[in-house]
Design a protein around this motif. Structure first.
Motif, PDB file in Angstrom:
ATOM      1  N   SER A 131       0.818  -1.206   0.000  1.00 16.88           N
ATOM      2  CA  SER A 131       0.000   0.000   0.000  1.00 16.88           C
ATOM      3  C   SER A 131       0.855   1.261   0.000  1.00 16.88           C
ATOM      4  O   SER A 131       1.965   1.286   0.534  1.00 16.88           O
ATOM      5  CB  SER A 131      -0.901   0.023   1.235  1.00 16.88           C
ATOM      6  OG  SER A 131      -1.780  -1.086   1.234  1.00 16.88           O
ATOM      7  N   SER A 170       1.769   4.925   1.353  1.00 17.78           N
ATOM      8  CA  SER A 170       1.637   5.620   2.637  1.00 17.78           C
ATOM      9  C   SER A 170       1.073   7.013   2.403  1.00 17.78           C
ATOM     10  O   SER A 170       1.202   7.575   1.309  1.00 17.78           O
ATOM     11  CB  SER A 170       3.000   5.725   3.333  1.00 17.78           C
ATOM     12  OG  SER A 170       3.893   6.519   2.557  1.00 17.78           O
ATOM     13  N   SER A 171       0.431   7.576   3.394  1.00 19.53           N
ATOM     14  CA  SER A 171      -0.051   8.968   3.395  1.00 19.53           C
ATOM     15  C   SER A 171      -0.977   9.285   2.228  1.00 19.53           C
ATOM     16  O   SER A 171      -0.773  10.269   1.502  1.00 19.53           O
ATOM     17  CB  SER A 171       1.133   9.942   3.402  1.00 19.53           C
ATOM     18  OG  SER A 171       1.967   9.724   4.509  1.00 19.53           O
ATOM     19  N   ALA A 212       2.008  11.055  -1.136  1.00 16.48           N
ATOM     20  CA  ALA A 212       1.864   9.602  -1.098  1.00 16.48           C
ATOM     21  C   ALA A 212       3.161   8.956  -1.574  1.00 16.48           C
ATOM     22  O   ALA A 212       3.795   9.442  -2.516  1.00 16.48           O
ATOM     23  CB  ALA A 212       0.702   9.163  -1.978  1.00 16.48           C
ATOM     24  N   THR A 242      11.258   3.920  -4.981  1.00 17.34           N
ATOM     25  CA  THR A 242       9.979   4.512  -4.591  1.00 17.34           C
ATOM     26  C   THR A 242       9.393   5.345  -5.725  1.00 17.34           C
ATOM     27  O   THR A 242      10.112   5.861  -6.581  1.00 17.34           O
ATOM     28  CB  THR A 242      10.120   5.428  -3.358  1.00 17.34           C
ATOM     29  OG1 THR A 242      11.031   6.491  -3.662  1.00 17.34           O
ATOM     30  CG2 THR A 242      10.611   4.657  -2.152  1.00 17.34           C
ATOM     31  N   GLU A 250       6.773   8.619  -5.574  1.00 14.97           N
ATOM     32  CA  GLU A 250       6.079   9.509  -4.649  1.00 14.97           C
ATOM     33  C   GLU A 250       5.453  10.664  -5.419  1.00 14.97           C
ATOM     34  O   GLU A 250       5.938  11.064  -6.474  1.00 14.97           O
ATOM     35  CB  GLU A 250       7.011  10.024  -3.562  1.00 14.97           C
ATOM     36  CG  GLU A 250       8.193  10.829  -4.064  1.00 14.97           C
ATOM     37  CD  GLU A 250       9.123  11.231  -2.929  1.00 14.97           C
ATOM     38  OE1 GLU A 250       9.318  12.447  -2.731  1.00 14.97           O
ATOM     39  OE2 GLU A 250       9.661  10.326  -2.262  1.00 14.97           O
TER      40      GLU A 250
END
Length: 272
Positions: free
Chosen positions: A9, A11-12, A19, A117, A119
């Motif tokens: 999932s 985050s944020s 995110a 990542t 983001e």
């Protein structure tokens, strides 16, 4: 063997927040798909792809990412953002897969990958954002080469506009330069160490792009060095003393019209 996996999932996930999706390490990522509801592509902003904390690519928002994908004829589906690491427009399967993100650390001498990542910021005007991510994976491989991009902000006026601050880095090649502006661009010219590599009116550029499977995008004009899908035709950044792009804008262009470049590169993790 190809694998299709649900990723962890984000985050944020909330409006006004950043995110972050963290990839499991060890797999080879050909493509990552992000399903978004309650937030539009335009409301997904400041997209960054990072490896070991180093930014390798960025897009201003999901709309730009979709335009980028559509240009290369990567099929779009409403409600999804696609991150293509494997580049299907390359001529050979070897070249396509060479650009996938390998994250295995079992290969001696390869870059050690500790994190990957994606983001982005979720606009405060989003309704009720929900994000889910999926990965298309291939055989385990080390991190080798990948595609990267850099943005160059500009302000252009009528006539010739010379840009000479495009980043050059050793062991790096330029795949394409995309000029993004509402202004009308009449001509694009590229020079490397004083030699002219590219000098064409944009109507001829559009014809070349179409003939080689590139879809036109509103407010984009692209100098593409690998139209034939041959990565070896990308322009080397080694030993470059001067690299400049000249944008000739139409006579009715308003002074200091906003614009920016998206410069596509290929290199290893340590480059650029």
């Amino acid at each position: 063997m190809r694998l299709y996996q649900r990723l962890p999932s984000f985050s944020s996930v909330a409006k006004g927040e950043t995110a972050v999706l963290t990839f499991p390490i060890g797999a080879t990522y050909d493509q990552v798909v992000v399903k978004h509801t309650g937030v539009t592509a335009a409301q997904i902003k400041n997209i960054k792809i990072k490896v070991n904390g180093k930014q390798i690519a960025t897009f201003k928002h999901g709309t730009d990412l979709n335009k980028f994908n559509d240009r290369y004829q990567y099929k779009l589906t409403a409600g999804y953002l696609d991150f293509h690491f494997k580049r299907d427009e390359m001529k050979t399967l070897l070249e396509q897969r060479a650009l996938s993100l390998g994250t295995s650390n079992v290969f001696e001498g390869a870059d050690v990958i500790t994190s990957v990542t994606i983001e982005f910021d979720i606009d405060a005007g989003a309704a009720a954002p929900v994000l889910k991510a999926f990965a298309y994976q291939s055989d385990v491989a080390p991190f080798g080469i990948c595609t990267k991009n850099r943005h160059v902000p500009l302000a252009i006026s009528a006539g010739e506009n010379e840009i000479d601050n495009i980043v050059m880095a050793p062991n790096t090649r330029i795949l394409a330069v995309h000029v993004v502006t509402a202004a009308t661009v009449d001509q694009l010219k590229v020079q490397r160490n004083g030699a002219t590599l590219y000098d064409l009116p944009t109507d001829v550029i559009a014809k070349l792009n179409l003939a080689n499977g590139r879809n036109a995008q509103a407010d984009w004009d692209s100098v593409d060095f690998v139209l034939e899908g041959d990565i070896k035709q990308a322009v080397s950044c080694d030993d470059v003393q001067d690299f400049r792009l000249t944008i000739t804008a139409a006579d009715d262009t308003v002074a200091s019209t906003p614009a920016y470049l998206i410069v596509e590169y290929v290199s290893g993790l340590a480059g650029l």
